[in-house]
Structures are given as C-alpha cells and as structure tokens.
Design a protein around this motif. Sequence first.
Motif, mmCIF file in Angstrom:
data_model
loop_
_atom_site.group_PDB
_atom_site.id
_atom_site.type_symbol
_atom_site.label_atom_id
_atom_site.label_comp_id
_atom_site.label_asym_id
_atom_site.label_seq_id
_atom_site.Cartn_x
_atom_site.Cartn_y
_atom_site.Cartn_z
ATOM 1 N N LEU A 69 8.625 -35.175 14.170
ATOM 2 C CA LEU A 69 8.896 -35.607 12.804
ATOM 3 C C LEU A 69 9.156 -34.406 11.908
ATOM 4 O O LEU A 69 8.596 -33.326 12.126
ATOM 5 C CB LEU A 69 7.700 -36.391 12.239
ATOM 6 N N THR A 70 9.997 -34.582 10.915
ATOM 7 C CA THR A 70 10.216 -33.529 9.935
ATOM 8 C C THR A 70 8.932 -33.270 9.159
ATOM 9 O O THR A 70 7.977 -34.044 9.213
ATOM 10 C CB THR A 70 11.314 -33.928 8.937
ATOM 11 N N SER A 71 8.934 -32.196 8.402
ATOM 12 C CA SER A 71 7.751 -31.847 7.615
ATOM 13 C C SER A 71 7.383 -32.961 6.636
ATOM 14 O O SER A 71 6.217 -33.327 6.496
ATOM 15 C CB SER A 71 8.007 -30.538 6.860
ATOM 16 N N ALA A 72 8.401 -33.521 5.975
ATOM 17 C CA ALA A 72 8.132 -34.579 4.992
ATOM 18 C C ALA A 72 7.543 -35.818 5.661
ATOM 19 O O ALA A 72 6.600 -36.429 5.143
ATOM 20 C CB ALA A 72 9.413 -34.941 4.239
ATOM 21 N N LEU A 73 8.091 -36.197 6.800
ATOM 22 C CA LEU A 73 7.552 -37.353 7.516
ATOM 23 C C LEU A 73 6.148 -37.076 8.034
ATOM 24 O O LEU A 73 5.273 -37.944 7.998
ATOM 25 C CB LEU A 73 8.474 -37.735 8.677
ATOM 26 N N SER A 74 5.927 -35.840 8.501
ATOM 27 C CA SER A 74 4.617 -35.470 9.040
ATOM 28 C C SER A 74 3.524 -35.526 7.986
ATOM 29 O O SER A 74 2.354 -35.783 8.298
ATOM 30 C CB SER A 74 4.672 -34.063 9.640
ATOM 31 N N PHE A 102 14.432 -38.068 11.274
ATOM 32 C CA PHE A 102 14.791 -37.326 10.063
ATOM 33 C C PHE A 102 14.941 -38.308 8.910
ATOM 34 O O PHE A 102 15.682 -39.293 9.030
ATOM 35 C CB PHE A 102 16.129 -36.591 10.245
ATOM 36 N N GLU A 103 14.266 -38.039 7.804
ATOM 37 C CA GLU A 103 14.458 -38.867 6.626
ATOM 38 C C GLU A 103 15.753 -38.468 5.931
ATOM 39 O O GLU A 103 16.349 -37.431 6.225
ATOM 40 C CB GLU A 103 13.260 -38.743 5.672
ATOM 41 N N ARG A 104 16.185 -39.295 5.015
ATOM 42 C CA ARG A 104 17.421 -39.027 4.275
ATOM 43 C C ARG A 104 17.322 -37.693 3.531
ATOM 44 O O ARG A 104 16.336 -37.421 2.843
ATOM 45 C CB ARG A 104 17.667 -40.159 3.266
#
Length: 202
Positions: A69-74, A102-104
């Motif tokens: 997961l990306t940092s933001a999702l994590s 990856f989020e938008r």
Amino acid sequence: MASQSQIYAGAFADPVFAAQSVFRDLMDGFARPGTIKQLSAKSVPPAPLSAAAGAVALTLCDHDTPVWLTSALSKSAVPQWIAFHSGAPVTSSKTEARFAFFERGAAIPSFDHFALGTQEYPDRSTTLVIEIEALADGAPLVAKGPGIKTEVEISPKGLPDVFLEFWNANRAIFPRGVDLVLTAGDALVCLPRTTRLSPKEA
C-alpha cells in the motif's frame, strides 16, 4: 487511529455472490483489455481507497497474497480493513507484493520496482491497482494485442506523464511484467502486460 466501524464495515453485503460477480468482471476485463467494466457489486472501503479498488481487494486478496500500500493508504484504516475482510497480509516490500494499491493522485514508481515474475513463472508478479481521475476524457491511447480484434481506443485521465514509458519498458520484458487494473469510482479497466499502447495520432 482507525475506528472499529471503518475496519469492520463496508465489505460486500453478499460476499460469495458479489465476489463471483467482480471476479467475472475482472476476467472479462483482462480478456478484453480496455473495456470499461461498471461493477454492480458494491463495497465501501475506508478512504482513500476507492469502491472498485476495494472490490478488487475483497475478491482477489487472501492470506496467500501479500499486499503493498502507498504511504497514504498505509496510514488510513485500509490495512486493517483488508486484513479483516480478506486475511491478506500487508508488506512493505514491493517485490513481495502480489497486489499493490494506489489511491488517486499517488506517485507511481516505475513498474520494475515490483515483482515481475520469472521466465519460468511469469505469473509470480505484482498486479497494480491504480485509482485515477476518470477512465475517459484523458489523452487518447490506442490499445492493440490479444483480446482486441484490431484496436481499441482508451482515454484514462490522471495517469502520470511517464506512464507510457513505464508501460513500454514493461512490455519489453514479456512474458515477465506487471498487469494493471485502473479504477475510478466503482468502475475499472484491465490492462494485461500483453497489451500494446501508443498515443493516438492526430
């Protein structure tokens, strides 16, 4: 800290039927690259994961499929949500991940940061699930390859400027390489590594 409601809620109302429906949409999407699939099965994952990306996670991820997961999702409730509903472990290693989300608007590294499979086992690669602004109204691309009769035009909006460079490098190592699922809201487009992409000529 994620609330309990964020972690436990938002999965499929009918898990078996919904997962079968999404699985069929994904298989049809990979069989016919570039086709926009509007998912009928609904999930409401924690932000910033999209509905379609959440549906992919619920359908394909399990205890044998490490997820990156990306940092933001994590930093959101997403890791706990995926773990609770699918059993999939979260990994910090891109090369160990079977799926990467990856989020938008998230930065997308070159695809060779992820598992690319081997000549003997090309399926041991990462599938990237990338949320973009829209699956239409972007710069038009021409897609050719298996599953496409002659050619098909796609116009995803919100991919990085270097996307085609990444994709062409990915195509060059076939049969190795990553596969992509582009999501926007509750819809998705599948791009297997066999698909050739080029800018549409004016």
